[in-house]
Design a protein around this motif. Structure first.
Motif, PDB file in Angstrom:
ATOM      1  N   CYS A  20       0.546  -0.541  -0.242  1.00  0.00           N
ATOM      2  CA  CYS A  20       0.235   0.205   0.139  1.00  0.00           C
ATOM      3  C   CYS A  20       0.525   1.064  -0.466  1.00  0.00           C
ATOM      4  CB  CYS A  20      -0.898   0.061   1.124  1.00  0.00           C
ATOM      5  SG  CYS A  20      -1.833  -1.137   1.288  1.00  0.00           S
ATOM      6  N   SER A  21       1.720   1.090  -0.367  1.00  0.00           N
ATOM      7  CA  SER A  21       3.274   2.444   0.195  1.00  0.00           C
ATOM      8  C   SER A  21       3.481   2.806  -1.261  1.00  0.00           C
ATOM      9  CB  SER A  21       3.950   1.494   1.060  1.00  0.00           C
ATOM     10  OG  SER A  21       5.051   0.874   0.467  1.00  0.00           O
ATOM     11  N   SER A  22       3.559   4.117  -1.914  1.00  0.00           N
ATOM     12  CA  SER A  22       4.390   4.797  -2.492  1.00  0.00           C
ATOM     13  C   SER A  22       5.610   4.455  -2.638  1.00  0.00           C
ATOM     14  CB  SER A  22       3.872   6.413  -2.536  1.00  0.00           C
ATOM     15  OG  SER A  22       5.024   7.226  -0.778  1.00  0.00           O
ATOM     16  N   GLN A  23       5.580   4.487  -3.995  1.00  0.00           N
ATOM     17  CA  GLN A  23       7.757   4.415  -4.342  1.00  0.00           C
ATOM     18  C   GLN A  23       7.840   5.550  -5.708  1.00  0.00           C
ATOM     19  OE1 GLN A  23       8.302  -0.113  -5.415  1.00  0.00           O
ATOM     20  NE2 GLN A  23       6.136  -0.098  -5.234  1.00  0.00           N
ATOM     21  N   PRO A  24       8.914   5.922  -5.348  1.00  0.00           N
ATOM     22  CA  PRO A  24       9.272   6.707  -6.552  1.00  0.00           C
ATOM     23  C   PRO A  24       9.359   6.055  -8.062  1.00  0.00           C
ATOM     24  CG  PRO A  24      11.220   5.230  -5.365  1.00  0.00           C
ATOM     25  CD  PRO A  24      10.078   5.107  -4.821  1.00  0.00           C
ATOM     26  N   PHE A  25       8.658   7.260  -8.647  1.00  0.00           N
ATOM     27  CA  PHE A  25       8.938   6.666  -9.996  1.00  0.00           C
ATOM     28  C   PHE A  25       9.816   8.036 -10.573  1.00  0.00           C
ATOM     29  CE2 PHE A  25       7.399   9.366 -14.273  1.00  0.00           C
ATOM     30  CZ  PHE A  25       7.744   8.463 -15.191  1.00  0.00           C
ATOM     31  N   LYS A  95      12.479   3.871 -13.543  1.00  0.00           N
ATOM     32  CA  LYS A  95      12.465   4.580 -14.086  1.00  0.00           C
ATOM     33  C   LYS A  95      12.521   4.958 -15.696  1.00  0.00           C
ATOM     34  CE  LYS A  95      17.485   7.126 -14.950  1.00  0.00           C
ATOM     35  NZ  LYS A  95      17.509   6.542 -16.487  1.00  0.00           N
ATOM     36  N   LEU A  96      11.923   5.848 -15.974  1.00  0.00           N
ATOM     37  CA  LEU A  96      11.299   5.968 -17.887  1.00  0.00           C
ATOM     38  C   LEU A  96      12.872   6.749 -18.165  1.00  0.00           C
ATOM     39  CD1 LEU A  96       9.929   5.396 -19.827  1.00  0.00           C
ATOM     40  CD2 LEU A  96       8.700   7.549 -18.934  1.00  0.00           C
ATOM     41  N   ASP A  97      12.873   6.628 -19.606  1.00  0.00           N
ATOM     42  CA  ASP A  97      14.291   7.601 -20.281  1.00  0.00           C
ATOM     43  C   ASP A  97      13.499   7.320 -21.459  1.00  0.00           C
ATOM     44  OD1 ASP A  97      16.388   7.286 -18.092  1.00  0.00           O
ATOM     45  OD2 ASP A  97      17.666   5.410 -19.000  1.00  0.00           O
TER      46      ASP A  97
END
Length: 371
Positions: A20-25, A95-97
């Motif tokens: 349920c926790s947030s994660q960094p994008f 991670k998006l490039d």
């Protein structure tokens, strides 16, 4: 035994919290060096047609970055100017490039985005061939040219969707492929075609949330339409509310002055494309049953000048009145959209309400006035 139970509870608690926790994008993007800023608007989690206010991202030497804590996959719109934006999916912990050059964009980055890129590259040739056919049709100078291109477009479209289905069938367990193809193909078909284990994963849950949200919005829309229809149905048989508005000569014209004949109230506006589109048939039927009914055009949401110009331009031969700003007439008659035509019998009762430019209106006139 107690220690073992404590460990199990602790593990479950951590798993629950992690789920349920947030994660960094994170995103690292490139654009043309002439671009000074990029704008991003991120979707609200669980609300796929609602987006947060735009954020401005500074561009330095053609590069920009972005980071956001999210708990689930969400769409985002990214643009460089007012004419064009792209939609990408933000995935927690990934991670998006993003290369956003001209009107093209390419994926890179962590695993799921590499999979998105592979799916994009696999179907790109078929999609490009189909898009080129659309461009040819838009640029065609004659109807014959359009028809010739249409046959080619039909073949290219079949090839494109065939490629989509083929790639999906071969990559049902690939997260990035499923995520990417869900923006190109039916979400329901994608979701129904993936495995149960994929449905329980982050992409499957995202697709299910999209489907649930769409169904919820559809149900709300249907309820709103039913409520409007109930209002319309309730009007039938009721006495038409009298009103007085100024005609083209600036003189007051009341509905009650037309009592004794059939009257059709036509709620329209010069800005309404469907209203304009219906005028030729209305003029034909006005002439066909001349003397058996009167049309009273009620202009809505126009300036006085625009109203007069439209009546003159389209050569509308029936009666007209101007409905000024602040008038409650449209709401008094429960007008849900434009055009709306309300048929009133000689006694002043409402006998028919038709919303939109609907052929049923002319069928009704034939039934009412035809020999």
């Amino acid at each position: 035994m107690t220690n073992t139970l404590t460990k199990v509870i602790a593990i479950l608690a951590v798993a629950l919290f992690t789920g349920c926790s947030s994660q960094p994008f994170t995103m690292e993007g490139t654009v043309e060096s002439s671009v000074n800023e990029v704008f991003i608007s991120v979707g609200v989690e669980g609300e796929f047609d609602t987006f947060l206010p735009e954020e401005k991202l500074a561009v330095t030497d053609g590069k920009f970055t972005y980071q956001k804590e999210i708990t689930e996959i969400v769409p985002a719109r990214i643009r460089k100017d007012d004419s064009f934006h792209i939609t990408v999916y933000l995935v927690p912990g990934e991670k998006l490039d993003l290369d956003f050059l001209g009107y093209e964009f390419k994926y890179g980055g962590s695993g799921i985005y590499q999979e998105c890129r592979a799916a994009d590259q696999a179907i790109a040739p078929a999609r490009s061939a189909m898009d080129n056919c659309y461009q040819y049709i838009y640029g065609a100078r004659t109807q014959e040219e359009k028809m010739a291109y249409q046959d080619t477009l039909n073949r290219r479209s079949e090839e494109y969707f065939g490629k989509l289905v083929s790639y999906f069938n071969s990559n049902k367990d690939v997260e990035g492929a499923v995520l990417f193809l869900s923006s190109e193909y039916s979400v329901d078909n994608i979701y129904n075609g993936i495995s149960e284990s994929m449905k329980q994963g982050r992409v499957g849950k995202f697709l299910k949330s999209r489907i649930d949200h769409t169904e919820k919005m559809r149900a709300q829309q249907e309820e709103e339409e039913m409520a409007e229809q109930r209002k319309i149905d309730a009007m039938s048989g009721a006495m038409a509310k009298d009103f007085t508005l100024n005609d083209l000569n600036g003189k007051p014209l009341s509905l009650s002055s037309l009592r004794g004949k059939y009257v059709i109230l036509d709620f329209w506006g010069s800005w309404c494309g469907w209203c304009i589109k219906g005028f030729p048939d209305m003029k034909k039927y006005y002439q066909k049953y001349k003397g058996k009914f009167e049309i009273l055009g009620i202009d809505c949401n126009d300036s006085d000048a625009a109203w007069r110009a439209a009546v003159k331009k389209h050569e509308l031969p029936w009666l007209h009145v101007y409905n000024p700003e602040g008038s409650r007439l449209a709401s008094d008659y429960n007008v849900p959209g434009y055009p709306t035509k309300i048929v009133i019998d000689p006694s002043g009762k409402i006998v028919k309400v038709i919303v939109g430019e609907d052929p049923a209106f002319y069928t009704y006139l034939d039934e009412l006035f035809g020999e």
